[in-house]
Design an enzyme around this catalytic site. Structure first.
Site, mmCIF file in Angstrom:
data_model
loop_
_atom_site.group_PDB
_atom_site.id
_atom_site.type_symbol
_atom_site.label_atom_id
_atom_site.label_comp_id
_atom_site.label_asym_id
_atom_site.label_seq_id
_atom_site.Cartn_x
_atom_site.Cartn_y
_atom_site.Cartn_z
ATOM 1 N N HIS A 1 -78.153 -63.512 -26.288
ATOM 2 C CA HIS A 1 -79.443 -63.518 -25.590
ATOM 3 C C HIS A 1 -80.557 -62.952 -26.469
ATOM 4 C CE1 HIS A 1 -77.396 -64.736 -21.928
ATOM 5 N NE2 HIS A 1 -76.437 -63.916 -22.318
ATOM 6 N N CYS A 2 -80.623 -63.408 -27.701
ATOM 7 C CA CYS A 2 -81.730 -63.030 -28.602
ATOM 8 C C CYS A 2 -81.833 -61.529 -28.821
ATOM 9 C CB CYS A 2 -83.078 -63.529 -28.094
ATOM 10 S SG CYS A 2 -83.174 -65.291 -27.891
ATOM 11 N N ALA A 3 -80.708 -60.807 -28.702
ATOM 12 C CA ALA A 3 -80.753 -59.359 -28.949
ATOM 13 C C ALA A 3 -79.469 -58.973 -29.684
ATOM 14 C CB ALA A 3 -80.907 -58.599 -27.636
#
Ligand code: PMP
Length: 399
Positions: free
Chosen positions: A356-358
Site C-alpha cells: 500500500h505505497c508504504a
C-alpha cells in the site's frame, strides 16, 4: 456494476460521493465555468468565487490563521511535492556546501513522502533519517525529536497510517520537536485524516499540512491543499523557507517575469481545478461527526469479525482506539493480491490487496513484499455489508 457490489476501499478514495458533489460540479460547468482569477467578466468572477470559497472552507477546517495560507493543489501527492521540494530547495540555497541539510521522517510514511525525499537523498543532496515505529505503527515522539540535529530543516510525519490506520500523537510530536529544535519545520501528511478528525494547525503548532480532497472530505479526485504556516512563509514574504519552482500565470497583477511574492499566488501557478473545488465545497457541506462514528462502529464490527476466523491475521491495534476506519489483514495460504482479486471476482467486494505505497511500514510489520488486504468502510457502508464481507473472508479462509 453487480447489484450486490460492496465498496470497502475508502482509504484509497471515498465512494460513493454525496449526490451534492456531482450536482455542484454539473452546475459549475453549466453556469460558472470561466477561468478563475483571469479576467473581470461575469463567468470568471463566478469561478473565482468558487475557488476562494473552497480556500475559505479548507482554512476553517484546519483553523488556519489566515485563508491566504491555504494553497490549492491537485491532491495530497501534489501538496507533498510542493512542500518537500520547496523546503529542501530553499534550505539548500542557504546552507554552506560542506554541511548537508538533514530531514527526519518516519517508517509509516506513504511513498508520496518517501520517494520525494529519496529523490534528494539518493542524489546525495540531503541526509535522511527514517525513525522506526512500533509493531502497531505508532511513533514515539521523543524518538522523532532525538533524530533531529542542528542541520535538520524538516520533520515529516503522517497523521495516520494508510496501511494500519493508526493515528499518531501529532501534538506530542510537535512539542518534543519544539523542545529541542524550535525552528525546524514540522509537516503533517493529513491525507487519511482530513474530514475524519479535527485538525488545528495553531493548537498543534504545525508548519505545513497536506490534504487530499477525495478521501475523508469525500470530494472529487484532483483536489487538495497545502497549508503553509508563518514559520515557513513569514507574513513579510521575506526569508521564506519554501522555494517554489513552479512558474506561470497566477491571474493576479504581476508585471515582470517573477512570480508574485504573496501567498497563495506565490505557490499557485496555472488554472485551478475550479470544477473540482465546486464539488469539494459541496462534499464538505455534508460532513458531520456522526459519519466518523458510524465508520468506527463498522471498523469494530470488522475487527471483531476477523479475529474469530481461523487462519486470519489482523495487523495493528486490536481495538478501534487511536485508529482510523482502516484494517489490514491476511488470510493464511493466500497472497494478499490474490485474496484481493478473489473478493472482487467471487464476492463483488472492493478491497485492496498487496502493498500500500508504504514499504517501510510493511517492512516493520513483516508484510514486505506480499503486503496485506486492506479494508476501509465509508459513510455509505452498512452493517449488513460488513456481515457479507466477513462471510466472504470465512469462505476464502476455509477453501
Ligand atoms: N499520503 C497518504 C498517507 C495517503 O494515504 C495518500 C493516498 N493513498 C497520499 C499521501 C497521496 O494522496 P493523493 O492520492 O491525494 O495524491
Amino acid at each position: 456494476m453487480h447489484k450486490d457490489f460492496i465498496y470497502l476501499d475508502n482509504a484509497a478514495t471515498s465512494w460513493p460521493k454525496p449526490d451534492a458533489v456531482g450536482d455542484a460540479m454539473s452546475d459549475f460547468l453549466r453556469t460558472k465555468a470561466g477561468n478563475p482569477g483571469r479576467g473581470g467578466h461575469y463567468l470568471a468572477r463566478q469561478a473565482s468565487e468558487v475557488v476562494e470559497a473552497a480556500r475559505e472552507k479548507l482554512s476553517k477546517l484546519i483553523n488556519a490563521p489566515d485563508t491566504k495560507r491555504v494553497v490549492l493543489t491537485q491532491g495530497c501527492t501534489d501538496s507533498l511535492n510542493l512542500a518537500i521540494h520547496g523546503v529542501v530547495r530553499a534550505a539548500m540555497k542557504c546552507c554552506c556546501p560542506e554541511s548537508k541539510i538533514h530531514v527526519v521522517t518516519t517508517a509509516i510514511e506513504h511513498n508520496a513522502v518517501l520517494r520525494t525525499l529519496f529523490c534528494f537523498a539518493g542524489d546525495g543532496l540531503l541526509d535522511l533519517d527514517i525513525v522506526p515505529c512500533d509493531e502497531h505503527g505508532i511513533m514515539e515522539p521523543h524518538a522523532i525529536a532525538d533524530a533531529c540535529n542542528d542541520r535538520t530543516v524538516l520533520v515529516a510525519v503522517s497523521h495516520a497510517s494508510n496501511v494500519l490506520g493508526t493515528i499518531q500523537p501529532i501534538k506530542e510530536i510537535a512539542e518534543a520537536i519544539r523542545a529541542c529544535c524550535p525552528d525546524v519545520l514540522f509537516m503533517v501528511d493529513a491525507a487519511q485524516t482530513a474530514g475524519h478528525f479535527e485538525i488545528d494547525v495553531q493548537r498543534d503548532d504545525i508548519d505545513l499540512i497536506t490534504i487530499a480532497g477525495h478521501k475523508g472530505l469525500r470530494g472529487p479526485t484532483g483536489t487538495g491543499a497545502l497549508y503553509v504556516g508563518p514559520r515557513a512563509f513569514p507574513d513579510s514574504c521575506t526569508n521564506t523557507r519554501l522555494f517554489c519552482e513552479r512558474r506561470g500565470g497566477t491571474g493576479s497583477t504581476a508585471p515582470g517575469l517573477e512570480m508574485p511574492k504573496d501567498l497563495p499566488d506565490a505557490l499557485e501557478a496555472g488554472t485551478a481545478n475550479a470544477v473540482g473545488f465546486a464539488g469539494l465545497i459541496a462534499a464538505m457541506d455534508t460532513l458531520n461527526e456522526a459519519t466518523h462514528e458510524h465508520e468506527m462502529t463498522l471498523t469494530k464490527q470488522i475487527l471483531d469479525g476477523l479475529v474469530k476466523i481461523q487462519g486470519v491475521r489482523v495487523y495493528g491495534k486490536p481495538t478501534i482506539e487511536g485508529r482510523m476506519p482502516v484494517v489490514l489483514f491476511n488470510i493464511e495460504g493466500y497472497c494478499a493480491r490474490d485474496a484481493g482479486a478473489l473478493f472482487d471476482k467471487d464476492h463483488h467486494i472492493a478491497v485492496r490487496g498487496g502493498l500500500h505505497c508504504a514499504p517501510e511500514l510493511h517492512n516493520a510489520i513483516g508484510t514486505y513484499l506480499d503486503g496485506g488486504v486492506r479494508v476501509s468502510p465509508g459513510s455509505a457502508t452498512t452493517a449488513q455489508q460488513i456481515e457479507r464481507f466477513i462471510d466472504a473472508v470465512r469462505i476464502i479462509a476455509s477453501s
